[in-house]
Design an enzyme around this catalytic site. Structure first.
Site, short mmCIF file in Angstrom:
data_model
loop_
_atom_site.label_atom_id
_atom_site.label_comp_id
_atom_site.label_asym_id
_atom_site.label_seq_id
_atom_site.Cartn_x
_atom_site.Cartn_y
_atom_site.Cartn_z
N ASP A 371 0.83 -1.21 0.00
CA ASP A 371 0.00 0.00 0.00
C ASP A 371 0.86 1.26 0.00
O ASP A 371 1.88 1.33 0.71
CB ASP A 371 -0.89 -0.02 1.23
CG ASP A 371 -1.91 1.09 1.25
OD1 ASP A 371 -2.35 1.49 0.17
OD2 ASP A 371 -2.26 1.54 2.35
N GLU A 372 0.46 2.24 -0.77
CA GLU A 372 0.96 3.62 -0.69
C GLU A 372 2.48 3.73 -0.74
O GLU A 372 3.12 4.39 0.08
CB GLU A 372 0.42 4.29 0.59
CG GLU A 372 -1.09 4.46 0.54
CD GLU A 372 -1.67 5.07 1.81
OE1 GLU A 372 -2.67 5.79 1.71
OE2 GLU A 372 -1.14 4.78 2.90
N VAL A 373 3.09 3.10 -1.72
CA VAL A 373 4.53 3.23 -1.93
C VAL A 373 4.81 4.60 -2.56
O VAL A 373 4.15 5.01 -3.52
CB VAL A 373 5.06 2.11 -2.83
CG1 VAL A 373 6.52 2.37 -3.23
CG2 VAL A 373 4.95 0.77 -2.10
#
Length: 622
Positions: A371-373
């Site tokens: 998630d959300e790199v």
């Protein structure tokens, strides 16, 4: 003669009052009668006492073919209006064909009896006598410990009857432990306490055939932003069992804290936990996993990577932008932190984390996060830049996505190693990696399941489904249950406000989200991200909204939330009776006066809203 009958009536009424007073310090004044399909509240008198019943009993058979069952069964339901008193001191369990799972079933039996006890306000006033009851569980003998998988058949059949000797017989038939456990859950809802006669009563005759529509019915709890005690996690599992949810998605770690004990890497929790009293030990995890299994729930761990790491990784030189400032340049909330995919030794640490999780949770499906790199985080690291240039790569977005793909390939190899090459299905969150063209380059639809957290109308969902991926739905506009608070890194309200009511959860149709690809939808999860929630506010954030989700996933009802409202009011009380601090939905008056509170959009409003509607109508007519 009339005076004699009057005197007799007065005597009977006085006897009734004396009897009630003997049972309780508070005299019962009200009972209920079924009129025109609704349970109506009535004052008790000598004329109506014989036919007046308690609200739970009335609601079981008045006006609905499914009584107060939650979630709504999907198959045949036949409930007799006749109730029988049950002597709960004489309830026998017979586990036909079961030899190797006695310990598991004894725990289920104890929980069942505890649920019955929870309905009784005072054992001292419980009327004596009643029918003996036999609960017969018919499942094949399972040679290995029960384990829930996507292939598990959770259906069951429940039959209730009375034999010639006066025994109430409840027969539950299922193909395995999990289906039979669901049958017991339904049986417990058909046994209620009548506070007029001070009796535990059961539907005398019933037949129910039932099976879930969706295989994956879950809740996610983030225990990194704020720590939750094992006791509060167990309470959540108890609520899930009451509504036949079957997956507890445990988001254990994040950049904020690392509270999980990893045997080979003790420095992770020693440096990463908020305190050494706030660590999930191996014993804690084993306790939670078994507690869930008894309740028909898989406990699935998530180790979110390569982003959302930080605390616990100090001194390893394996991360980028850890606690970097200004944080808005590197992540969505403080503290920032991502793994450095270019450090080979980092994958050895991952292997040990994965090994602990597979050893303790024995997952049939594993969540690797994703998630959300932030590419700007990686681009802020000179060692990462130098490594990428050495590979002949540039420093554009596509190059950092290639770095992410490299990480995912290497990390997956370590998962497969600890899983002994079983190729456990992997879940990833929707992210940049699940978008075109990167999803085609780095993620195999035969291996990966995508968990959707964007909105339910995001066109990217269809693009994922078109490629053959199975999905789990957690669209934030209906299933993020932490929405609707004050902002904590900004002014105003938090990013996903407003607060999501149970009605929206209930009407969140997975078929509408997936369209022609509904057969690729495994199910859904409601999520609590814990920036602004801890164990003291946990219950009222999950419940009863998680119950609304449970009926959507078990039954997928064609009707909307209005047909469920009166049942949910009573079900909410069941949650409270079983120790859940479920949020109130309406004044208690609405529970006791069925059908008086729901708004009829065509003719009336309620409270201040009703006044507004009336004023508008008056203005328009003028």
């Amino acid at each position: 003669m009339k005076s004699t009958r009057t005197a007799l009536g007065v005597a009977l009424l006085l006897a009734l009052v004396s009897q009630l007073a003997a049972h309780s310090s508070d005299d019962l004044v009200y009972g209920y009668e079924c009129r025109s399909g609704y349970c109506q509240k009535v004052e008790l008198s000598e004329e109506n006492y014989v036919k007046a019943i308690s609200l739970p009993v009335c609601r079981l058979f008045c006006g609905s073919s499914i009584g107060t069952l939650w979630p709504k069964p999907t198959g045949t339901v036949r409930l007799d209006t006749l109730m029988r008193q049950v002597d709960i001191s004489f309830i026998d369990f017979n586990f036909n064909g079961i030899a190797r799972q006695q310990k598991l079933w004894r725990a289920v039996e104890d929980r069942f009896m505890n649920m019955l006890e929870a309905q009784i306000p005072d054992r001292k006033v419980l009327a004596r006598g009643g029918y003996r009851m036999s609960v017969n569980i018919n499942t094949p003998d399972e040679p290995t410990p029960a384990r829930l998988t996507l292939d598990t058949d959770e259906s069951y059949t429940l039959d209730i009857d009375t034999d010639a000797s006066g025994h109430v017989l409840a027969n539950i038939t299922a193909s395995n432990f999990f289906g039979a456990r669901h049958g017991l859950e339904t049986l417990a809802q058909l046994i209620v306490y009548d506070d007029i006669r001070r009796e535990v009563q059961v539907t005398a005759n019933a037949t129910i055939n039932d099976a879930p529509v969706y295989k994956w019915r879950g809740l996610l709890l983030d225990t990194s932003r704020n720590y939750y005690s094992v006791k509060s996690i167990k309470r959540t599992l108890e609520g899930m069992a009451l509504v036949k949810l079957n997956t507890f998605h445990w988001h254990i770690t994040d950049s904020h804290s690392f509270p999980l004990e990893v045997k080979k890497r003790p420095e992770l929790h020693k440096l990463g936990a908020y305190s050494q009293r706030q660590v999930y030990t191996r014993r804690d995890v084993a306790e939670v996993v078994e507690y869930g299994r008894v309740r028909g729930i898989r406990v699935m761990p998530e180790f979110d990577a390569p982003a959302h790491v930080g605390e616990g990784w100090q001194h390893k030189n394996m991360t980028a932008c850890f606690n970097a400032q200004p944080w808005k340049s590197f992540c969505v909330e403080p503290p920032c932190g991502q793994l450095d995919p270019t450090v080979n030794e980092m994958y050895d640490v991952l292997e040990d984390i994965y090994g602990t999780m597979f050893d303790q949770f024995n997952p049939d499906i594993f969540h690797m996060g994703g998630d959300e790199v932030s590419t700007s985080c990686w681009n802020s690291s000179q060692p990462i830049q130098q490594w990428m240039k050495k590979q002949g790569w540039g420093l554009e977005t596509a190059d950092f996505m290639r770095l992410w793909g490299h990480f995912q390939t290497e990390a997956l190899g370590r998962v497969d190693k600890v899983a002994n090459g079983t190729h456990t299905p992997i879940i990833l969150w929707t992210s940049g990696l699940t978008e075109e063209p990167f999803i085609d380059e780095y993620l195999n639809p035969e291996r990966y399941i995508i968990q959707i957290w964007t909105t339910g109308v995001d066109p990217k969902v269809k693009k994922i489904l078109e490629r053959g991926y199975k999905i789990i739905v957690s669209n934030y506009d209906a299933l993020y249950l932490d929405c609707g608070g004050a902002g904590w890194v900004t002014d105003g309200n938090n990013w996903c406000s407003p607060y999501i009511g149970w009605q929206k959860v209930y009407d969140n149709s997975l078929k509408s989200i997936a369209g022609d690809y509904e057969h690729h939808v495994l199910g859904a999860e409601g999520a609590i991200w814990s920036e602004q929630i801890d164990e003291h506010t946990l219950d009222n954030r999950f419940w009863p909204r998680a119950s609304a989700l449970a009926e959507r996933l078990w039954s997928n009802p064609a009707e909307g939330w209005r047909q469920a409202e009166s049942r949910l009011l009573l079900h909410r009380q069941r949650l409270v009776d079983n120790g859940l601090g479920a949020e109130a939905m309406q004044p208690q008056w609405c529970l006791q006066n069925e059908h008086e509170c729901p708004i009829d959009a065509c003719s009336r409003g309620s409270g201040r809203l009703g006044l507004i509607v009336l004023l508008l109508l008056t203005t328009l007519s003028a």
